[in-house]
Scaffold this motif. Structure first.
Motif, PDB file in Angstrom:
ATOM      1  N   LEU A  60       0.841  -1.193   0.000  1.00  0.00           N
ATOM      2  CA  LEU A  60       0.000   0.000   0.000  1.00  0.00           C
ATOM      3  C   LEU A  60       0.879   1.246   0.000  1.00  0.00           C
ATOM      4  O   LEU A  60       1.763   1.390   0.846  1.00  0.00           O
ATOM      5  N   PRO A  61       0.660   2.162  -0.928  1.00  0.00           N
ATOM      6  CA  PRO A  61       1.450   3.404  -0.932  1.00  0.00           C
ATOM      7  C   PRO A  61       0.990   4.339   0.173  1.00  0.00           C
ATOM      8  O   PRO A  61      -0.164   4.287   0.608  1.00  0.00           O
ATOM      9  N   ARG A  62       1.877   5.175   0.653  1.00  0.00           N
ATOM     10  CA  ARG A  62       1.474   6.208   1.594  1.00  0.00           C
ATOM     11  C   ARG A  62       0.474   7.132   0.908  1.00  0.00           C
ATOM     12  O   ARG A  62       0.536   7.330  -0.321  1.00  0.00           O
ATOM     13  N   PRO A  63      -0.444   7.711   1.649  1.00  0.00           N
ATOM     14  CA  PRO A  63      -1.465   8.573   1.025  1.00  0.00           C
ATOM     15  C   PRO A  63      -0.866   9.694   0.191  1.00  0.00           C
ATOM     16  O   PRO A  63      -1.335   9.968  -0.920  1.00  0.00           O
ATOM     17  N   GLU A  64       0.194  10.352   0.711  1.00  0.00           N
ATOM     18  CA  GLU A  64       0.776  11.467  -0.032  1.00  0.00           C
ATOM     19  C   GLU A  64       1.466  11.001  -1.311  1.00  0.00           C
ATOM     20  O   GLU A  64       1.462  11.697  -2.333  1.00  0.00           O
ATOM     21  N   LEU A  65       2.059   9.791  -1.269  1.00  0.00           N
ATOM     22  CA  LEU A  65       2.676   9.234  -2.472  1.00  0.00           C
ATOM     23  C   LEU A  65       1.607   8.892  -3.509  1.00  0.00           C
ATOM     24  O   LEU A  65       1.770   9.174  -4.701  1.00  0.00           O
ATOM     25  N   LEU A  66       0.518   8.312  -3.045  1.00  0.00           N
ATOM     26  CA  LEU A  66      -0.576   7.965  -3.942  1.00  0.00           C
ATOM     27  C   LEU A  66      -1.147   9.204  -4.618  1.00  0.00           C
ATOM     28  O   LEU A  66      -1.359   9.229  -5.833  1.00  0.00           O
ATOM     29  N   ALA A  67      -1.380  10.253  -3.836  1.00  0.00           N
ATOM     30  CA  ALA A  67      -1.951  11.483  -4.396  1.00  0.00           C
ATOM     31  C   ALA A  67      -1.007  12.104  -5.424  1.00  0.00           C
ATOM     32  O   ALA A  67      -1.441  12.538  -6.502  1.00  0.00           O
ATOM     33  N   ALA A  68       0.282  12.123  -5.106  1.00  0.00           N
ATOM     34  CA  ALA A  68       1.251  12.698  -6.043  1.00  0.00           C
ATOM     35  C   ALA A  68       1.312  11.879  -7.329  1.00  0.00           C
ATOM     36  O   ALA A  68       1.412  12.432  -8.433  1.00  0.00           O
ATOM     37  N   PHE A  69       1.232  10.564  -7.207  1.00  0.00           N
ATOM     38  CA  PHE A  69       1.270   9.680  -8.366  1.00  0.00           C
ATOM     39  C   PHE A  69       0.056   9.905  -9.264  1.00  0.00           C
ATOM     40  O   PHE A  69       0.189  10.045 -10.492  1.00  0.00           O
ATOM     41  N   VAL A  70      -1.124   9.961  -8.662  1.00  0.00           N
ATOM     42  CA  VAL A  70      -2.354  10.152  -9.448  1.00  0.00           C
ATOM     43  C   VAL A  70      -2.311  11.486 -10.185  1.00  0.00           C
ATOM     44  O   VAL A  70      -2.656  11.570 -11.370  1.00  0.00           O
ATOM     45  N   ARG A  71      -1.867  12.532  -9.492  1.00  0.00           N
ATOM     46  CA  ARG A  71      -1.798  13.852 -10.141  1.00  0.00           C
ATOM     47  C   ARG A  71      -0.754  13.855 -11.260  1.00  0.00           C
ATOM     48  O   ARG A  71      -0.972  14.451 -12.320  1.00  0.00           O
ATOM     49  N   ALA A  72       0.383  13.211 -11.020  1.00  0.00           N
ATOM     50  CA  ALA A  72       1.424  13.172 -12.054  1.00  0.00           C
ATOM     51  C   ALA A  72       0.954  12.416 -13.289  1.00  0.00           C
ATOM     52  O   ALA A  72       1.392  12.704 -14.406  1.00  0.00           O
ATOM     53  N   ASP A  78      -9.486  12.662  -9.724  1.00  0.00           N
ATOM     54  CA  ASP A  78      -9.924  11.441  -9.043  1.00  0.00           C
ATOM     55  C   ASP A  78      -9.127  11.139  -7.776  1.00  0.00           C
ATOM     56  O   ASP A  78      -9.240  10.036  -7.232  1.00  0.00           O
ATOM     57  N   VAL A  79      -8.330  12.092  -7.314  1.00  0.00           N
ATOM     58  CA  VAL A  79      -7.479  11.831  -6.147  1.00  0.00           C
ATOM     59  C   VAL A  79      -8.290  11.378  -4.941  1.00  0.00           C
ATOM     60  O   VAL A  79      -7.920  10.417  -4.246  1.00  0.00           O
ATOM     61  N   ASP A  80      -9.402  12.028  -4.670  1.00  0.00           N
ATOM     62  CA  ASP A  80     -10.206  11.667  -3.494  1.00  0.00           C
ATOM     63  C   ASP A  80     -10.697  10.235  -3.568  1.00  0.00           C
ATOM     64  O   ASP A  80     -10.708   9.506  -2.556  1.00  0.00           O
ATOM     65  N   GLU A  81     -11.111   9.808  -4.778  1.00  0.00           N
ATOM     66  CA  GLU A  81     -11.585   8.426  -4.935  1.00  0.00           C
ATOM     67  C   GLU A  81     -10.450   7.427  -4.718  1.00  0.00           C
ATOM     68  O   GLU A  81     -10.650   6.368  -4.111  1.00  0.00           O
ATOM     69  N   TRP A  82      -9.246   7.769  -5.215  1.00  0.00           N
ATOM     70  CA  TRP A  82      -8.090   6.906  -5.009  1.00  0.00           C
ATOM     71  C   TRP A  82      -7.748   6.799  -3.517  1.00  0.00           C
ATOM     72  O   TRP A  82      -7.453   5.706  -3.017  1.00  0.00           O
TER      73      TRP A  82
END
Length: 337
Positions: A60-72, A78-82
């Motif tokens: 599981l990625p850290r939340p901040e890593l996940l958000a940065a990945f989705v935006r990149a 869709d960040v909130d859904e992720w």
């Protein structure tokens, strides 16, 4: 977008989430390096080696890593859904067992940093490799190394610098061994490559003694912390050198000092390039030529570190190959100024 959001709402486990993350990267058509650079332009940290580990190992990625990945990846709406999907996966009763299973089945899960505490799950297979490596070194410790075609060993004392060093391939003037990615992107994590010495910062290299003439090659980057080079023995990264955080499970390289004959590079350029009586490689007149002691870097008794296909091109990987002692396997080690 609405259809994707609905699909994300159905995710419940880390396995399902990871499968969607891999699809997201595929849709982006971006490399790990490009994703890292995109995130940096928005003031976010997205280390490519960490991202590659998450996608490969199913953690599981850290939340901040996940958000940065989705935006990149260009799907910031869709960040909130992720993040909600990640939360459900973290709360799933199967989350811990899946995490353990993915770690146990991964070909090697000791990589660079993954969280602020600098912790990493260690695969059982990696422990086995470490035991084999230790056994190999027990047999190798008192050996003189394999024969070479171009060079001969000198004194058994390595006299390596104790502080930060530069490791320069003898056959590639102006280049140093540092971190980079495989040119054809067949392996996602950072590995050892040769690049212009002026481009190695902010990464630094030190040699940590672990036995007679044996050292771990330690790298440090402010954004990723410390990692030591591991000679990979299987999988898509076989024979590459990858930085792992768990240095006690990485490779102990044996540095054998050599007395190189006239180097291939010197012959091509018309300079002698022979080493002096002290075993130090002198400036051959080629810009960026190293000045320091020359070594053959053993991984096992018969395998050494070399530059793939004896390439002199920036970006060529350092690989494990049968020892030959040619310029592509000789490295000048000098103190970093």
């Amino acid at each position: 977008m609405e259809q994707r959001a609905l699909a994300l709402q159905e995710l419940r486990t880390a396995v399902e989430l990871n499968a969607e993350l891999r699809e997201l990267k595929a849709r982006s058509r971006l490399t790990y390096r490009q994703l890292e650079e995109r995130a940096a332009r928005h003031g976010e940290l997205l280390p490519r080696s960490t991202l590659a580990d998450v996608l490969r190992n199913g953690s599981l990625p850290r939340p901040e890593l996940l958000a940065a990945f989705v935006r990149a990846c260009g799907e910031g709406d869709d960040v909130d859904e992720w993040l909600a999907a990640r939360q459900r996966a973290a709360e799933s009763p199967a989350a811990s067992s899946e995490s353990g299973a993915s770690a146990a089945n991964a070909p090697g899960t000791v990589r660079r940093l993954t969280d602020a505490h600098r912790t990493r799950v260690v695969a059982v297979s990696v422990v086995a490799v470490a035991v084999v490596t230790a056994a190999s070194w027990a047999a190798l410790r008192d050996s003189g190394g394999s024969g070479t075609s171009e060079s001969a060993p000198t004194s058994s004392s390595t006299q390596l610098p104790r502080d930060q060093v530069l490791i320069r391939p003898l056959g590639s003037p102006g280049l140093c061994v540092t971190d980079g990615q495989v040119a054809d992107n067949r392996y996602g994590s950072l590995v050892a490559v040769q690049r212009p010495c002026g481009e190695t910062e902010p990464q630094t290299t030190t040699l940590e003694p672990v036995g007679k003439n044996a050292y771990r090659i330690s790298w440090f980057r402010p954004d990723q912390g410390k990692g030591c080079l591991k000679a990979l023995t299987s999988g898509p990264g076989k024979d590459l050198l990858e930085p792992w955080e768990a240095c006690d499970r990485t490779t102990a390289f044996r540095f054998v000092r050599m007395e190189p004959k006239e180097s291939e590079q010197s012959r091509k350029s018309g300079h002698s390039g022979k080493s002096g009586e002290s075993g130090e490689s002198r400036d051959s007149g080629v810009s960026g030529q190293a000045v320091g002691r020359t070594y053959l870097i053993h991984v096992t008794d018969e395998k050494c570190v070399g530059i793939r296909a004896a390439s002199t091109v920036a970006g060529a990987e350092a690989v494990v190959e049968p020892c030959s002692g040619t310029d592509a396997q000789l490295f000048v080690v000098e103190a970093a100024l």
